[in-house]
Design a protein around this motif. Structure first.
Motif, PDB file in Angstrom:
ATOM      1  N   MET A 220      82.745  -4.927  29.545  1.00  0.00           N
ATOM      2  CA  MET A 220      82.146  -5.603  30.704  1.00  0.00           C
ATOM      3  C   MET A 220      80.673  -5.930  30.522  1.00  0.00           C
ATOM      4  SD  MET A 220      84.643  -5.990  32.782  1.00  0.00           S
ATOM      5  CE  MET A 220      83.819  -6.393  34.326  1.00  0.00           C
ATOM      6  N   ILE A 221      80.071  -5.453  29.437  1.00  0.00           N
ATOM      7  CA  ILE A 221      78.641  -5.694  29.230  1.00  0.00           C
ATOM      8  C   ILE A 221      78.427  -7.067  28.589  1.00  0.00           C
ATOM      9  CG2 ILE A 221      76.648  -4.991  27.849  1.00  0.00           C
ATOM     10  CD1 ILE A 221      77.031  -3.276  30.297  1.00  0.00           C
ATOM     11  N   ARG A 222      77.550  -7.832  29.192  1.00  0.00           N
ATOM     12  CA  ARG A 222      77.047  -9.066  28.593  1.00  0.00           C
ATOM     13  C   ARG A 222      75.579  -8.830  28.227  1.00  0.00           C
ATOM     14  NH1 ARG A 222      79.055 -10.867  33.491  1.00  0.00           N
ATOM     15  NH2 ARG A 222      76.914 -11.386  34.122  1.00  0.00           N
ATOM     16  N   VAL A 223      75.202  -9.201  27.028  1.00  0.00           N
ATOM     17  CA  VAL A 223      73.819  -9.006  26.590  1.00  0.00           C
ATOM     18  C   VAL A 223      73.267 -10.333  26.095  1.00  0.00           C
ATOM     19  CG1 VAL A 223      74.619  -8.226  24.309  1.00  0.00           C
ATOM     20  CG2 VAL A 223      72.265  -7.760  25.032  1.00  0.00           C
ATOM     21  N   GLU A 224      72.073 -10.651  26.555  1.00  0.00           N
ATOM     22  CA  GLU A 224      71.392 -11.851  26.063  1.00  0.00           C
ATOM     23  C   GLU A 224      70.108 -11.441  25.360  1.00  0.00           C
ATOM     24  OE1 GLU A 224      71.218 -15.910  27.917  1.00  0.00           O
ATOM     25  OE2 GLU A 224      69.162 -15.253  28.350  1.00  0.00           O
ATOM     26  N   THR A 225      69.876 -12.067  24.218  1.00  0.00           N
ATOM     27  CA  THR A 225      68.653 -11.867  23.441  1.00  0.00           C
ATOM     28  C   THR A 225      67.926 -13.198  23.346  1.00  0.00           C
ATOM     29  OG1 THR A 225      69.824 -10.202  22.141  1.00  0.00           O
ATOM     30  CG2 THR A 225      67.720 -10.984  21.282  1.00  0.00           C
ATOM     31  N   THR A 259      70.866  -6.889  29.760  1.00  0.00           N
ATOM     32  CA  THR A 259      72.303  -6.962  30.052  1.00  0.00           C
ATOM     33  C   THR A 259      72.523  -7.140  31.549  1.00  0.00           C
ATOM     34  OG1 THR A 259      72.734  -4.620  30.506  1.00  0.00           O
ATOM     35  CG2 THR A 259      72.652  -5.295  28.191  1.00  0.00           C
ATOM     36  N   ASN A 260      73.793  -7.212  31.903  1.00  0.00           N
ATOM     37  CA  ASN A 260      74.196  -7.325  33.302  1.00  0.00           C
ATOM     38  C   ASN A 260      74.396  -5.966  33.958  1.00  0.00           C
ATOM     39  OD1 ASN A 260      76.401  -6.987  31.500  1.00  0.00           O
ATOM     40  ND2 ASN A 260      77.848  -7.557  33.107  1.00  0.00           N
ATOM     41  N   PHE A 261      74.058  -4.881  33.264  1.00  0.00           N
ATOM     42  CA  PHE A 261      74.255  -3.527  33.790  1.00  0.00           C
ATOM     43  C   PHE A 261      73.294  -3.258  34.951  1.00  0.00           C
ATOM     44  CE2 PHE A 261      73.232   1.014  33.882  1.00  0.00           C
ATOM     45  CZ  PHE A 261      74.498   1.592  33.899  1.00  0.00           C
ATOM     46  N   ASP A 266      78.459  -0.762  38.555  1.00  0.00           N
ATOM     47  CA  ASP A 266      78.041  -2.106  38.957  1.00  0.00           C
ATOM     48  C   ASP A 266      77.528  -2.868  37.732  1.00  0.00           C
ATOM     49  OD1 ASP A 266      76.955  -4.403  40.056  1.00  0.00           O
ATOM     50  OD2 ASP A 266      75.752  -3.373  41.569  1.00  0.00           O
ATOM     51  N   VAL A 267      78.193  -3.977  37.395  1.00  0.00           N
ATOM     52  CA  VAL A 267      77.759  -4.814  36.272  1.00  0.00           C
ATOM     53  C   VAL A 267      77.507  -6.243  36.763  1.00  0.00           C
ATOM     54  CG1 VAL A 267      78.791  -3.473  34.406  1.00  0.00           C
ATOM     55  CG2 VAL A 267      80.203  -5.122  35.653  1.00  0.00           C
ATOM     56  N   SER A 268      76.902  -6.345  37.932  1.00  0.00           N
ATOM     57  CA  SER A 268      76.694  -7.658  38.548  1.00  0.00           C
ATOM     58  C   SER A 268      75.326  -8.256  38.239  1.00  0.00           C
ATOM     59  CB  SER A 268      76.852  -7.546  40.067  1.00  0.00           C
ATOM     60  OG  SER A 268      75.833  -6.720  40.618  1.00  0.00           O
ATOM     61  N   GLY A 269      74.561  -7.633  37.355  1.00  0.00           N
ATOM     62  CA  GLY A 269      73.239  -8.162  37.037  1.00  0.00           C
ATOM     63  C   GLY A 269      73.306  -9.470  36.287  1.00  0.00           C
ATOM     64  N   ASN A 270      72.191 -10.193  36.274  1.00  0.00           N
ATOM     65  CA  ASN A 270      72.105 -11.485  35.586  1.00  0.00           C
ATOM     66  C   ASN A 270      71.209 -11.334  34.369  1.00  0.00           C
ATOM     67  OD1 ASN A 270      71.378 -14.170  34.771  1.00  0.00           O
ATOM     68  ND2 ASN A 270      72.106 -14.907  36.764  1.00  0.00           N
ATOM     69  N   GLU A 271      71.826 -11.191  33.218  1.00  0.00           N
ATOM     70  CA  GLU A 271      71.072 -10.960  31.995  1.00  0.00           C
ATOM     71  C   GLU A 271      70.197 -12.154  31.629  1.00  0.00           C
ATOM     72  OE1 GLU A 271      74.990 -12.803  30.820  1.00  0.00           O
ATOM     73  OE2 GLU A 271      74.283 -11.325  32.283  1.00  0.00           O
ATOM     74  N   LYS A 272      70.621 -13.368  31.968  1.00  0.00           N
ATOM     75  CA  LYS A 272      69.834 -14.554  31.630  1.00  0.00           C
ATOM     76  C   LYS A 272      68.543 -14.604  32.439  1.00  0.00           C
ATOM     77  CE  LYS A 272      73.825 -17.338  30.242  1.00  0.00           C
ATOM     78  NZ  LYS A 272      73.426 -17.402  28.828  1.00  0.00           N
ATOM     79  N   GLU A 273      68.646 -14.325  33.720  1.00  0.00           N
ATOM     80  CA  GLU A 273      67.441 -14.300  34.554  1.00  0.00           C
ATOM     81  C   GLU A 273      66.489 -13.207  34.089  1.00  0.00           C
ATOM     82  OE1 GLU A 273      68.567 -13.890  38.622  1.00  0.00           O
ATOM     83  OE2 GLU A 273      69.417 -15.921  38.763  1.00  0.00           O
ATOM     84  N   ARG A 274      67.029 -12.082  33.690  1.00  0.00           N
ATOM     85  CA  ARG A 274      66.182 -10.972  33.258  1.00  0.00           C
ATOM     86  C   ARG A 274      65.412 -11.308  31.992  1.00  0.00           C
ATOM     87  NH1 ARG A 274      70.514  -5.959  34.270  1.00  0.00           N
ATOM     88  NH2 ARG A 274      70.139  -5.759  36.517  1.00  0.00           N
TER      89      ARG A 274
END
Length: 820
Positions: A220-225, A259-261, A266-274
């Motif tokens: 369920m984890i999405r990670v953006e670099t 990540t969206n963690f 709860d994994v509703s975070g927005n990794e892109k915005e972060r």
């Protein structure tokens, strides 16, 4: 110039030369790039981390983000456990332990044994010149600034790379400079074992990745670099896979990951915005200002403690060579460096708002790390935080406290569904998703004390800080851990004591390491942990003046716990039965928990047990895996035997060049980058070592602040500043000839300071602890005081004369003491 001015200048010059001669070189330095991960240099800020290889024509920076884990929110409780619990207990009490273990295999476990901590991937940077043409190569990790540097020359051009992971803005910065204009050209790209894709967003190179599915749990984890460049001169170009720069004079690459963690459910975070917001903010700050802000933040923690052990020449050899030479030169400065390296690693892997340091700290290059890189809470996670208070890094504990708050919630369901008990429980492993069930099979996993042991850290923090507001906040967690023991322990039909059942003495077969069965009732470590948990809550409720009737329940169970026992081999028994094998050299020494990290065994109050645990350690032997060696340093320090503790240190500072050379270096316990080798890599040995050195110099668990309790002959002179003792005391000491010279102790919260010294002291406010009698004091068994004017011997253990003094202190005041 007047004679007076000449004298002043001479004094200033002499002082400067003295400082220069004594200046500590707190650097890991090398004259060649890293060829394997265990030679690379670690950086981190508690959220993102990197391993810097320091290549010449090709640089790799392997990346981690602390919430990149496999799987997603899940549970691993098995509700059928409760139905079989009574029968399992009956079998164990009847001595049919293997039958019980087989039922536990079927009814207590699930297919979910925990999710793995995973790498993000790597940033790869290629340069258009040959490594063969490089001269003057040097790379280092500066522990005083938390920055990695690489320098070399290609022809008449000197190149320099600086890398740091900012504690201020969560961004990795890579500054590449040259002493000639327009000399820098490079191509940067990503590599990752995750399912991933790369693209470019304007002038930003982006990699999106996904955590893996694991043991039937969907990833369920999405990670953006994100990576972006600022350069002086030159031309920048991007495509969907690379960022290229040509003919620049200076380049700064900015890298961040998120990540969206949000939390374990709860994994509703927005990794892109972060990542976008982080990068935008970071690039507004000038590089040099950002570096200054980063180092200032870091040094507020790191600089609290300084340590010098003896006098040694300034080191010139590379770290791997210094480790290799340690057995012959006993390089005291290398010991001090490794001590500070442990503090550095804890700062970098555990910061408020992030996750706790895991089995690899925060550094891991695999999708499936050894033991999944999880939180192994039957020793390893606890060991990670042993240095936190004693080496004055209290804020690094906050992620652990946050995880305990989560576990006290997830563990309630486990306690209810598997044991029919109140409170909360965790077994021997957990992960990002805060699982609390049994994992890895009953032989290793049937151990319901992980939560209890972790909860003792909450009470110990209070002993160091005296912060009642904090204690009130964590009291429900402490009480929940006690409630589990109150409602799950059962009366042993043979002995009449209350015991945990089923359980194990961690990872050890009954009576020996080759035994195929471990499941038992009431092993010594369980009883010791249960005592601490119940007693801590009893003391906490008294300090907070809450739950007076609840205290009666705690006292009743405490009085019905099994006592620690000395067996037929004069050993501290590991189990209720006297079945220890004196030829057993198993890595776990779980029954010694009562000596360290607990304080239930003392030369002054329980001398028979004190000798028993000493004999257990002698029988178990010195050689072990890296983390076990770390534990044994602390244990021998608590046994007041500095020379034996130092012998264990010599076991740890032993080079293992790589995992592929384990057979050639069977005793290797430190990699070339000074990471601890289990082997393979586990970071707990680093943290155990740092705690152990502190324990050799200062103890505060046994009714006094004990100054230089376990000083080895090899450290006959030295000084330390900033160590912390229970009661909120900050301690500075100097010593010569193996004896204390001065001690400066600052009281943070006031109260009576009891000092235990091995030389007579003079100073403000000292009074002999039992009145005006100036004779040395020793505390003996049964809690009685005895006046002893010569060395005392407890069945072969010689205790030095002890002088005990009381000082009434005020918060914020410092007290100076010196030897007569």
């Amino acid at each position: 110039m007047s004679d007076k001015m000449k004298k002043i200048n001479i004094l200033i010059l002499a002082a400067a030369l003295s400082l220069s001669a004594n200046a500590q070189v707190l650097k890991l330095s090398y004259h060649q790039p890293a060829s394997i991960w265990q030679e690379a240099l670690p950086l981190g800020n508690g959220r993102i981390a990197t391993m810097v290889f320091g290549g010449i024509s090709h640089e790799e920076l392997q990346l981690n983000e602390n919430t990149v884990w496999g799987g997603g929110p899940y549970r691993n409780d098995n509700p059928t456990a409760k139905d079989s619990l009574a029968y399992v207990r009956q079998l164990i009490f009847e001595g049919r332990n293997m039958e019980a273990q087989n039922i536990i295999e079927r009814c207590f476990l699930t297919p979910r044994n925990g999710m793995p901590y995973e790498t993000v991937g790597s940033v790869l940077i290629d340069f258009p010149f040959s490594s063969a043409n490089a001269t003057g190569y040097y790379r280092s990790l500066d522990l005083q600034r938390a920055i990695a540097t690489t320098t070399f020359c290609i022809g008449n051009v000197t190149y320099k790379r600086e890398v740091f992971t900012s504690f201020i803005d969560n961004t990795l910065r890579i500054r590449i400079s040259a002493n000639k204009p327009n000399a820098i050209s490079l191509t940067a790209r990503y590599r990752s074992p995750l399912v991933h894709s790369t693209t470019h967003d304007g002038t930003t190179l982006v990699m999106d990745g996904k955590g893996t599915d694991h043991e039937g749990v969907k990833g369920m984890i999405r990670v953006e670099t994100r990576m972006k460049a600022q350069q002086k001169g030159g031309i920048i170009s991007l495509n969907d896979s690379t960022l290229s720069i040509s003919k620049a004079t200076e380049v700064v690459l900015y890298v961040t990951a998120a990540t969206n963690f949000v939390n374990y459910q709860d994994v509703s975070g927005n990794e892109k915005e972060r990542t976008s917001a982080t990068l935008l903010k970071a690039m507004k700050t000038d590089y040099r200002l950002a570096l200054t802000q980063h180092t200032n933040f870091y040094r507020k923690m790191f600089d609290r403690v300084n340590l010098r052990l003896g006098k040694s020449a300034a080191p010139t050899a590379d770290i791997d060579e210094r480790i290799r030479n340690f057995k012959s030169d006993n390089d005291a400065s290398l010991v001090a460096l490794l001590f500070q390296y442990g503090r550095y690693l804890l700062i970098c892997s555990s910061q408020p708002g992030g996750q706790p340091a895991n089995l690899q700290g925060i550094w891991n290059k695999e999708l499936l790390a050894p033991w999944d890189g999880k939180y192994t809470i039957n020793i390893n996670t606890e060991m990670n935080y042993w240095p936190a208070q004693v080496t004055n890094l209290g804020e690094t504990e906050l992620p652990l406290i946050s995880m305990l708050k989560d576990l006290s919630v997830t563990g309630q369901k486990t306690a209810h569904d598997m044991y029919g008990a109140k409170g909360w429980v965790a077994h021997h492993n957990t992960d990002l998703w805060r699982c609390t069930g049994v994992v890895d099979g009953p032989f290793w996993g049937m151990w319901p004390n992980g939560g209890g042991w972790l909860s003792t850290h909450l009470w110990q923090r209070y002993l160091f800080t005296g912060d009642k507001k904090y204690l009130k906040q964590v009291y429900p967690i402490l009480k929940g851990a006690a409630d589990f023991y109150l409602t799950s322990m059962v009366k042993h039909p043979k002995y009449g004591w209350y015991v945990t059942c089923p359980s194990i003495s961690p990872e050890h077969g009954l009576g020996g390491e080759s035994s195929p069965v471990s499941v038992t009732a009431g092993c010594t470590m369980d009883n010791q942990i249960a005592y601490d948990v119940l007693n801590n809550v009893l003391r906490a409720s008294t300090a907070l003046n809450v739950s007076p009737t609840y205290r009666d329940s705690l006292k009743t169970l405490i009085n019905e716990l099994p006592p620690m026992q000395v067996g037929k081999h004069n050993q501290l028994q590991e189990w209720l039965e006297d079945i220890d094998d004196p030829n057993d050299h198993h890595r776990h020494v779980s029954h010694t928990y009562g000596l360290y990290p607990s304080n239930q065994i003392s030369p002054y109050f329980t001398p028979a047990l004190f000798e028993g645990v000493r004999n257990s350690l002698l029988q178990r032997g010195d050689i072990a895996t890296g983390w076990s060696i770390g534990w044994k340093i602390n244990l021998w320090a608590r046994l007041l035997d500095g020379n034996h503790a130092y012998r264990i240190i010599r076991c740890l500072i032993n080079l293992l060049p790589s995992d592929s050379l384990r057979e050639k270096y069977p005793d290797g316990r430190l990699y070339p980058n000074m990471f601890d080798a289990h082997p393979p890599f586990q970071i707990d040995g680093n943290f155990g070592f740092t705690a152990g050195v502190a324990e050799m110099l200062l103890q505060s668990h046994d009714a006094a602040v004990d100054l230089l309790p376990a000083l080895p002959d090899e450290w006959s002179s030295g000084n330390v500043s900033g160590l912390k003792a229970r009661g909120g005391f900050i301690v500075n000491m100097t010593w010569e000839g193996g004896k204390l010279q001065t001690a400066d102790i600052r009281s943070s919260i006031g109260g009576v300071l009891r000092i235990r010294s091995y030389v007579p002291l003079k100073g403000k406010g000292l009074s002999v602890a039992n009145g005006s009698n100036p004779n040395p004091l020793l505390y003996c068994g049964g809690g009685k005081q005895a006046l002893i004017s010569r060395d005392a011997t407890l069945k072969g253990i010689t205790l030095k004369k002890v002088y005990v003094y009381d000082v009434k202190t005020k918060a914020g005041e410092q007290y100076h003491f010196y030897s007569e």
